[in-house]
Design a protein around this motif. Structure first.
Motif, PDB file in Angstrom:
ATOM      1  N   ALA A   1       0.827  -1.197   0.000  1.00 57.45           N
ATOM      2  CA  ALA A   1       0.000   0.000   0.000  1.00 57.45           C
ATOM      3  C   ALA A   1       0.864   1.251   0.000  1.00 57.45           C
ATOM      4  N   ARG A   2       0.391   2.232  -0.697  1.00 55.35           N
ATOM      5  CA  ARG A   2       1.066   3.524  -0.698  1.00 55.35           C
ATOM      6  C   ARG A   2       0.664   4.253   0.585  1.00 55.35           C
ATOM      7  N   THR A   3       1.643   4.814   1.274  1.00 55.40           N
ATOM      8  CA  THR A   3       1.322   5.414   2.569  1.00 55.40           C
ATOM      9  C   THR A   3       1.403   6.932   2.572  1.00 55.40           C
TER      10      THR A   3
ATOM     11  N   LYS B   1      -4.995   9.317   1.041  1.00 53.71           N
ATOM     12  CA  LYS B   1      -5.126   8.361   2.148  1.00 53.71           C
ATOM     13  C   LYS B   1      -5.724   7.078   1.562  1.00 53.71           C
ATOM     14  N   PRO B   2      -5.901   6.034   2.375  1.00 56.55           N
ATOM     15  CA  PRO B   2      -6.486   4.811   1.819  1.00 56.55           C
ATOM     16  C   PRO B   2      -7.813   5.061   1.081  1.00 56.55           C
TER      17      PRO B   2
END
Length: 181
Positions: free
Chosen positions: A2-4, A24-25
């Motif tokens: 996941a990209r944070t 964000k997610p």
């Protein structure tokens, strides 16, 4: 994975004068009509699609016979490379310094040639990335880049950063420039 810490910064792109989005997610764009929500989401998608570009670039390099060209470059300089390697071994073993001076001249010529080759490859890859992003963005928006430049602006800038990695994409009415780390 996941990209944070994904962050997009825009300037003079379509209706967006200046903007910054930290993703964000789950990220939702809310705003009035024609404020740049779709432009921002579509550009983000285009910039994130670089992983697809890597596969296409590898295929293009293969189709343009880059492996054969590199092989040719190394074949042309085979003797030079072998002598250079022999020199490295001799220096490592501590052979006569006077003889080493002649080797240094050959070393410099070979390394200059290799540096020139690497520079040309880097320039080619950079041009292909710029071309890919230009085509990708123009395809997604259905117009050329000039149509995406904000009125009365001379340059558009977009920057996408993700956990230390970054990509800057800039264009004017005449040129496109892309840089990354």
């Amino acid at each position: 994975m996941a990209r944070t810490n994904l962050k997009l910064t825009l300037r003079n792109f379509g209706p967006v004068v200046k903007g910054e989005v930290e993703f964000k997610p789950i990220t939702v764009f809310i705003g009035p009509n024609k404020s740049g929500k779709t432009y921002t989401a579509t550009l983000t998608y285009a910039l994130l699609s670089l992983h697809q570009m890597h596969a296409q670039l590898a295929e293009r390099l293969y189709n343009e016979n880059l492996p054969e060209r590199l092989d040719g470059w190394f074949r042309e300089r085979r003797e030079q490379i072998l002598q250079w390697l022999e020199n490295v071994v001799r220096r490592w073993r501590g052979v006569d310094e006077d003889e080493g001076k002649d080797w240094q001249k050959r070393d410099v010529a070979l390394l200059d040639s290799l540096e020139s080759l690497v520079t040309r490859i880097e320039q080619y890859v950079k041009a292909q990335i710029e071309r890919f992003l230009t085509v990708r963005i123009e395809t997604l928006f259905g117009c050329d880049l000039q149509g995406l430049l904000r009125r009365r602006s001379t340059k558009c800038e977009a920057s996408l950063a993700d956990d230390g990695a970054w990509l800057n994409f800039q264009f004017t009415r005449r040129s496109v420039r892309c840089e990354s780390n």
